[in-house]
Each structure stands twice: as C-alpha cells, then as structure tokens.
Design a protein around this motif. Structure first.
Motif, PDB file in Angstrom:
ATOM      1  N   VAL A 218       0.834  -1.179   0.223  1.00  0.00           N
ATOM      2  CA  VAL A 218      -0.146   0.062   0.182  1.00  0.00           C
ATOM      3  C   VAL A 218       0.883   1.215   0.005  1.00  0.00           C
ATOM      4  CG1 VAL A 218      -1.805   1.392   1.345  1.00  0.00           C
ATOM      5  CG2 VAL A 218      -1.870  -1.246   1.326  1.00  0.00           C
ATOM      6  N   GLN A 219       1.817   1.254   0.809  1.00  0.00           N
ATOM      7  CA  GLN A 219       2.853   2.532   0.923  1.00  0.00           C
ATOM      8  C   GLN A 219       3.422   2.452  -0.574  1.00  0.00           C
ATOM      9  OE1 GLN A 219       5.662   2.704   3.988  1.00  0.00           O
ATOM     10  NE2 GLN A 219       6.513   4.399   3.171  1.00  0.00           N
ATOM     11  N   ALA A 220       3.955   1.742  -1.264  1.00  0.00           N
ATOM     12  CA  ALA A 220       4.489   1.450  -2.480  1.00  0.00           C
ATOM     13  C   ALA A 220       3.659   2.122  -3.687  1.00  0.00           C
ATOM     14  CB  ALA A 220       5.156   0.106  -2.966  1.00  0.00           C
ATOM     15  N   GLY A 221       2.381   1.751  -3.210  1.00  0.00           N
ATOM     16  CA  GLY A 221       1.511   2.285  -4.124  1.00  0.00           C
ATOM     17  C   GLY A 221       0.982   3.914  -3.969  1.00  0.00           C
ATOM     18  N   GLN A 222       1.566   4.363  -2.984  1.00  0.00           N
ATOM     19  CA  GLN A 222       1.239   6.030  -2.903  1.00  0.00           C
ATOM     20  C   GLN A 222      -0.067   6.310  -2.958  1.00  0.00           C
ATOM     21  OE1 GLN A 222       4.735   7.643  -5.215  1.00  0.00           O
ATOM     22  NE2 GLN A 222       5.326   8.328  -3.406  1.00  0.00           N
ATOM     23  N   PRO A 223      -1.008   5.748  -1.981  1.00  0.00           N
ATOM     24  CA  PRO A 223      -2.399   5.975  -2.173  1.00  0.00           C
ATOM     25  C   PRO A 223      -3.024   7.504  -2.172  1.00  0.00           C
ATOM     26  CG  PRO A 223      -2.057   5.139  -0.023  1.00  0.00           C
ATOM     27  CD  PRO A 223      -0.691   5.060  -0.844  1.00  0.00           C
ATOM     28  N   TYR A 224      -2.284   8.170  -1.650  1.00  0.00           N
ATOM     29  CA  TYR A 224      -2.785   9.773  -1.718  1.00  0.00           C
ATOM     30  C   TYR A 224      -2.351  10.519  -2.690  1.00  0.00           C
ATOM     31  CZ  TYR A 224      -4.362   8.177   3.044  1.00  0.00           C
ATOM     32  OH  TYR A 224      -4.544   7.508   4.006  1.00  0.00           O
ATOM     33  N   ARG A 225      -1.798   9.972  -3.851  1.00  0.00           N
ATOM     34  CA  ARG A 225      -1.247  10.558  -5.045  1.00  0.00           C
ATOM     35  C   ARG A 225      -2.005  10.339  -6.302  1.00  0.00           C
ATOM     36  NH1 ARG A 225       3.887  13.037  -4.096  1.00  0.00           N
ATOM     37  NH2 ARG A 225       4.980  12.343  -2.262  1.00  0.00           N
ATOM     38  N   THR A 226      -2.184  11.227  -7.223  1.00  0.00           N
ATOM     39  CA  THR A 226      -2.949  10.698  -8.386  1.00  0.00           C
ATOM     40  C   THR A 226      -2.215   9.556  -8.986  1.00  0.00           C
ATOM     41  OG1 THR A 226      -3.153  13.285  -8.622  1.00  0.00           O
ATOM     42  CG2 THR A 226      -3.346  11.627 -10.780  1.00  0.00           C
TER      43      THR A 226
ATOM     44  N   LEU B 126       8.285  -0.999 -10.239  1.00  0.00           N
ATOM     45  CA  LEU B 126       7.613  -0.254  -9.418  1.00  0.00           C
ATOM     46  C   LEU B 126       8.332   1.176  -9.379  1.00  0.00           C
ATOM     47  CD1 LEU B 126       5.749  -0.022  -6.822  1.00  0.00           C
ATOM     48  CD2 LEU B 126       7.751  -0.897  -5.618  1.00  0.00           C
ATOM     49  N   ARG B 127       9.543   1.276  -9.622  1.00  0.00           N
ATOM     50  CA  ARG B 127      10.459   2.397  -9.642  1.00  0.00           C
ATOM     51  C   ARG B 127       9.794   3.430 -10.750  1.00  0.00           C
ATOM     52  NH1 ARG B 127      17.065   3.180  -9.725  1.00  0.00           N
ATOM     53  NH2 ARG B 127      17.197   5.372  -9.770  1.00  0.00           N
ATOM     54  N   THR B 128       9.241   3.071 -11.756  1.00  0.00           N
ATOM     55  CA  THR B 128       8.585   3.939 -13.041  1.00  0.00           C
ATOM     56  C   THR B 128       7.852   4.906 -12.564  1.00  0.00           C
ATOM     57  OG1 THR B 128       8.945   1.781 -14.425  1.00  0.00           O
ATOM     58  CG2 THR B 128       7.765   3.839 -15.088  1.00  0.00           C
ATOM     59  N   TRP B 129       6.903   4.430 -11.540  1.00  0.00           N
ATOM     60  CA  TRP B 129       5.960   5.313 -11.082  1.00  0.00           C
ATOM     61  C   TRP B 129       6.007   6.093  -9.843  1.00  0.00           C
ATOM     62  CZ3 TRP B 129       4.632  -0.028 -11.792  1.00  0.00           C
ATOM     63  CH2 TRP B 129       4.187  -0.436 -12.959  1.00  0.00           C
ATOM     64  N   TRP B 130       7.362   5.930  -9.240  1.00  0.00           N
ATOM     65  CA  TRP B 130       7.401   6.493  -7.586  1.00  0.00           C
ATOM     66  C   TRP B 130       7.555   7.900  -7.659  1.00  0.00           C
ATOM     67  CZ3 TRP B 130       6.944   4.751  -2.983  1.00  0.00           C
ATOM     68  CH2 TRP B 130       7.481   5.523  -1.903  1.00  0.00           C
ATOM     69  N   GLU B 131       6.744   8.389  -7.060  1.00  0.00           N
ATOM     70  CA  GLU B 131       6.983   9.994  -7.043  1.00  0.00           C
ATOM     71  C   GLU B 131       7.350  10.646  -5.702  1.00  0.00           C
ATOM     72  OE1 GLU B 131       3.070  12.066  -8.092  1.00  0.00           O
ATOM     73  OE2 GLU B 131       2.369  10.048  -8.805  1.00  0.00           O
ATOM     74  N   ALA B 132       8.412  11.507  -5.694  1.00  0.00           N
ATOM     75  CA  ALA B 132       9.195  11.971  -4.908  1.00  0.00           C
ATOM     76  C   ALA B 132       8.463  13.469  -4.606  1.00  0.00           C
ATOM     77  CB  ALA B 132      10.441  12.267  -5.166  1.00  0.00           C
ATOM     78  N   PRO B 133       8.568  13.916  -3.185  1.00  0.00           N
ATOM     79  CA  PRO B 133       9.279  13.326  -2.371  1.00  0.00           C
ATOM     80  C   PRO B 133       8.279  12.010  -1.442  1.00  0.00           C
ATOM     81  CG  PRO B 133       8.481  15.283  -1.330  1.00  0.00           C
ATOM     82  CD  PRO B 133       7.962  15.221  -2.873  1.00  0.00           C
ATOM     83  N   GLY B 134       8.883  10.982  -0.930  1.00  0.00           N
ATOM     84  CA  GLY B 134       8.153  10.089  -0.248  1.00  0.00           C
ATOM     85  C   GLY B 134       7.290  10.230   0.864  1.00  0.00           C
ATOM     86  N   GLU B 135       6.658   9.458   1.695  1.00  0.00           N
ATOM     87  CA  GLU B 135       5.983   9.801   2.760  1.00  0.00           C
ATOM     88  C   GLU B 135       6.994  10.109   3.952  1.00  0.00           C
ATOM     89  OE1 GLU B 135       5.157   7.692   0.545  1.00  0.00           O
ATOM     90  OE2 GLU B 135       3.384   8.344  -0.103  1.00  0.00           O
ATOM     91  N   THR B 136       6.193  10.193   5.226  1.00  0.00           N
ATOM     92  CA  THR B 136       7.108  10.495   6.284  1.00  0.00           C
ATOM     93  C   THR B 136       8.152   9.381   6.775  1.00  0.00           C
ATOM     94  OG1 THR B 136       5.220  11.946   7.223  1.00  0.00           O
ATOM     95  CG2 THR B 136       7.069  11.218   8.851  1.00  0.00           C
TER      96      THR B 136
END
Length: 370
Positions: free
Chosen positions: A105-113, A300-310
C-alpha cells in the motif's frame, strides 16, 4: 523534537535503518530462545490432531475424485480449506501478510494521483486467499485426468512443477484478479495494476503457507520467500494483462509471453528446490528469485513520485523483511527448537538478503548505488 521531521530524516539514514533491523532480529532471537521446544527429535512438524470430521470429509473427496464427480468435489473444497486451518500457522501468515500488505500500500502511494486504492488492495488479498480454491481443484483434476504426479524422474518432476504447480497457481491467481480488472482499467493506473495484482499473490501465499504447515510439511525453506515470490509473479502477470487490455495490438503478445515465462520460472523455482536430482543446481532457484524481484522493483520504480512519505518506503520494507524472519524463527523454535529453527531460516534469509539488495539498488530512496 518534532516526530514528523525526525522520522522523515532518520528513516532515510543507513545507520538508523541498520540499527532498526538489528533490533528486530535480536528481539526475535530472544523470543525464539524463550519459547523454544525442550527437545527436537527430528525436523517433522506436528501441529495438532486432525479436527473432527477431517478424515471423513477427505474420504468423501477421494470418492468424488474416483467417480469423477467434479462438481461435487468443487463444492467440497472450501470445507477442506477450513479444516486445514491451524491457529499457529494462521497467526504467522496473518502477521507476515500484514507486513507485506503495508509495504504494498505504501509503495502504491495511495494519496497521490494514480496511486493505489487500499480498499481495492484489501479485497485483492481476500481474492488471493480464495484463489487456493481453483488451485486445489486443479491439483485433483490434473492428477486424475493428466496423471500429473510428482515422481523421482527428473523429466516427470519438471512436468509436474511447470505444467502442474506453475500453470495452475499462476492461472488461478489471474482468474481471481479478473474481477478487479474493470476497476483498474477505467482508472488507467499501471502502478495500481501491479500492486493490486501483487496483493492477490500475497493472499494466495498466506493461505498456501497455512495449508502446508497444517499438513506437517517442513516448508520453512520456502515460507520466508513465498510471500514476495507470489507477490512479484502475480504483480507482473496482472500488469501485463492490464497493458494488453489497454493496448491489445502492441501488448497482447508481450502479455502472453510474460505469463508463460512466469509460469516457467515458478515451476523451475520449485523444481530446483524439491527434486533430489536437481539439488546441485539449487542456486538456480536463488537466481530466479532475485531476477523476479529485480523486475518487480524495476516496474515499481517507474511510477514512484518524490518526495516520499514521512516514514520512508525503505524503512517499511526493511522492517517487513526483519519481522518476517524474526516471527518465522520464533514460531519454528517453538516447534523444533532454536538450533533447528535457525538452520531452517538461514538459507531463505540469504535469498531475502539478495532481494533487499535489489530493492535498495532499484528504488529511488536507494542507499546503494551499484
């Protein structure tokens, strides 16, 4: 000291992460020592007496198979799954599953578009558990109709693991992923496709591990790697399927090739670990696991958006791996003693170590450059 800035800073520092992992493993080792069995005669795990009605139900299932009453067998399987549940393995599977679910779930960054929707991921875990149902049916059907059984012959063994284990498990997981595909397709998020499919694989691994432990099998060598292996395999297959639906002309052939390749890798992975004549080549299973992990993290790295979570994804990942190792060590120690438990955990822990390296190398929060 403000907690949020502290966590944002420290959970990205190699020294802090190293101390965190070490602390979790030390706690696990101490607990394993405290709960260890007084003496272990051998490495056979005996969990409990068969529950009431267990033998009668399985006798009935064998009768259905002998008479080719496949429909009756299909509806008898859920009760068999229920009777196979043992509290100890179930709790261990739930704990390790919760760790990997938190990571997904964290890897999916649920609070981002375009991020993962965690309720969809939770449903995917449930569907993954249910995917054991068609898998068990396929086991009985293939054994009777195809005479697909595990033998001592290498050729027969490879046929069993590739056309049997790999084929039925990967197709069963994809089958239970299909109900979620319309929700993913409409949104068009490849990140969600990968991680929701991975959660189906996670649910499958949780239920499979419960069943194998409940039958008294010594599965410790594969228990540690099973969760992530199934997550990566199903995640890549599910992503390939969604890409084929989004762009059938260019991606259909690629999707078929990926699914077939994953089936082959799955079968070979198990064969190299189980078949006596292939034990000399067991390092091949380690290589396959590492390559599968690498491809999953690469996607997974392809869609990672920075900055990450806390709390960094790296911290969540490393904590998950450490908790899985520690919890497995504690549980096995309570059954066979600390010495045998430690021996059982060492080899798969090395495989997990290689997976950790791939994660640290591939992900944007990487602390390894080469």
């Amino acid at each position: 000291m403000q907690l949020q800035p502290y966590l944002r800073s420290h959970t990205r520092q190699p020294q802090f992460l190293g101390r965190m992992v070490l602390a979790i493993l030390v706690v696990g080792l101490v607990l394993a020592y405290l709960v260890q069995a007084p003496a272990a005669v051998d490495n056979v795990i005996v969990l409990r007496e068969s529950p009431e009605g267990y033998e009668q139900h399985h006798d009935q299932m064998r009768q259905f198979i002998a008479e080719r009453e496949w429909w009756q067998l299909w509806w008898a399987i859920p009760r068999s799954m229920w009777l196979d549940i043992v509290p100890g393995p179930a709790l261990l599977a739930a704990l390790t599953g919760a760790c990997w679910f938190a990571f997904a779930v964290q890897a999916g960054q649920p609070y981002r578009t375009g991020g993962i929707r965690w309720p969809l991921a939770a449903v995917a875990v449930v569907l993954g558990v249910l995917s054991i149902w068609p898998t068990l049916f396929a086991i009985y059907w293939q054994e009777y109709e195809w005479n697909l059984v595990l033998g001592n012959d290498v050729r027969q063994g490879l046929k069993f693991f590739i056309l049997g284990v790999g084929l039925r498990e990967e197709l069963s997981k994809l089958l239970l992923f299909l109900p979620l595909v319309p929700w993913i397709i409409r949104r068009g998020s490849e990140r969600e496709a990968l991680l929701v499919a991975a959660c189906v694989g996670l649910g499958f691994a949780m239920e499979e591990n419960i069943g194998k432990f409940s039958q008294g099998q010594d599965t410790s060598a594969r228990f540690l790697t099973a969760n992530f292996f199934h997550m990566a395999a199903t995640g890549l297959c599910g992503l390939a399927l969604c890409r084929a639906i989004w762009n059938p002309r260019q991606r259909l052939g690629e999707a078929i090739a990926i699914v077939l390749l994953v089936i082959f890798v799955h079968g070979m992975y198990d064969a190299l670990l189980v078949l006596p004549d292939l034990r000399l080549y067991s390092m091949g299973a380690f290589i396959l696991f590492v390559l599968l992990s690498y491809q999953f993290f690469h996607e997974l790295r392809t869609w990672w958006e920075a900055p990450g979570e806390t709390i960094s994804l790296t911290a969540t990942f490393l904590a998950s791996v450490a908790i899985v190792i520690a919890a497995t060590l504690v549980y096995l120690s309570s059954l066979v003693g600390l010495q045998l438990a430690a021996k059982s955990v060492i080899a798969p822990a090395v495989s997990l170590g290689a997976m950790v390296y791939m994660f640290l190398r591939e992900m944007p929060e990487s602390i390894i450059d080469v």
